[in-house]
Design a protein around this motif. Sequence first.
Motif, mmCIF file in Angstrom:
data_model
loop_
_atom_site.group_PDB
_atom_site.id
_atom_site.type_symbol
_atom_site.label_atom_id
_atom_site.label_comp_id
_atom_site.label_asym_id
_atom_site.label_seq_id
_atom_site.Cartn_x
_atom_site.Cartn_y
_atom_site.Cartn_z
ATOM 1 N N PHE A 153 0.801 -1.365 -0.036
ATOM 2 C CA PHE A 153 0.022 -0.120 -0.010
ATOM 3 C C PHE A 153 0.915 1.377 -0.119
ATOM 4 O O PHE A 153 0.684 2.284 -0.821
ATOM 5 C CB PHE A 153 -1.062 -0.011 1.124
ATOM 6 N N ILE A 154 1.835 1.170 0.748
ATOM 7 C CA ILE A 154 2.838 2.410 0.687
ATOM 8 C C ILE A 154 3.306 2.629 -0.463
ATOM 9 O O ILE A 154 3.523 3.806 -1.018
ATOM 10 C CB ILE A 154 3.815 2.487 2.065
ATOM 11 N N GLN A 155 3.930 1.341 -1.238
ATOM 12 C CA GLN A 155 4.524 1.792 -2.339
ATOM 13 C C GLN A 155 3.803 2.171 -3.476
ATOM 14 O O GLN A 155 4.338 2.820 -4.103
ATOM 15 C CB GLN A 155 5.354 0.291 -2.628
ATOM 16 N N VAL A 156 2.389 1.710 -3.144
ATOM 17 C CA VAL A 156 1.752 2.295 -4.460
ATOM 18 C C VAL A 156 1.199 3.596 -4.262
ATOM 19 O O VAL A 156 1.491 4.430 -5.245
ATOM 20 C CB VAL A 156 0.488 1.497 -4.567
ATOM 21 N N ILE A 157 1.377 4.304 -3.098
ATOM 22 C CA ILE A 157 0.767 5.483 -2.858
ATOM 23 C C ILE A 157 2.364 6.348 -3.061
ATOM 24 O O ILE A 157 2.045 7.388 -3.821
ATOM 25 C CB ILE A 157 0.674 5.748 -1.266
ATOM 26 N N LEU A 158 3.468 5.864 -2.840
ATOM 27 C CA LEU A 158 4.630 6.459 -3.384
ATOM 28 C C LEU A 158 4.741 6.578 -4.906
ATOM 29 O O LEU A 158 5.104 7.439 -5.271
ATOM 30 C CB LEU A 158 5.820 5.747 -2.749
ATOM 31 N N GLY A 159 4.224 5.426 -5.488
ATOM 32 C CA GLY A 159 4.625 5.388 -7.130
ATOM 33 C C GLY A 159 3.493 6.287 -7.731
ATOM 34 O O GLY A 159 3.989 7.085 -8.523
ATOM 35 N N LEU A 160 2.381 6.457 -7.022
ATOM 36 C CA LEU A 160 1.532 7.455 -7.677
ATOM 37 C C LEU A 160 1.905 8.823 -7.389
ATOM 38 O O LEU A 160 1.819 9.683 -8.146
ATOM 39 C CB LEU A 160 -0.087 7.235 -6.859
ATOM 40 N N CYS A 161 2.443 9.084 -6.120
ATOM 41 C CA CYS A 161 2.862 10.360 -5.902
ATOM 42 C C CYS A 161 4.142 10.881 -6.967
ATOM 43 O O CYS A 161 4.148 11.716 -7.360
ATOM 44 C CB CYS A 161 3.572 10.456 -4.352
ATOM 45 N N LEU A 162 5.129 9.833 -6.978
ATOM 46 C CA LEU A 162 6.045 10.344 -7.917
ATOM 47 C C LEU A 162 5.696 10.250 -9.355
ATOM 48 O O LEU A 162 6.324 11.226 -10.058
ATOM 49 C CB LEU A 162 6.894 8.806 -7.884
#
Length: 112
Positions: A42-51
């Motif tokens: 979940f954290i990585q998907v959010i980070l990927g979307l932010c990037l």
Amino acid sequence: MKNIQYFNAFAVGLPFVILISYPIIKEGAFIYSILSTMLTGFIQVILGLCLLNDAPNDRKLQFYIGGVVAFFTLWFINAQIGYNDNLTFILIGIPPLLAFYLTFVIYKKAKP
């Protein structure tokens, strides 16, 4: 970018820290470690979307988000067809590959 890198390191390291704490916690550390991988994803998907929001033309981030969408699409299809063993076996390996890939992309972007 350094904050994103540290947050990603926390997310990736969390399951390992919980697993290593087994001698202290004993009961259920392995299960908690496996469950914490969902938080990592979940954290990585959010980070990927932010990037991707910051750099919408970055092909590596587009590939990552495409991989996430493909994973959830295959997961949905697999549930609809009654959990095909071959497809389930393939789906097990995709999240760790996506996690390592996003970690690689983040560290490459943070490198001066």
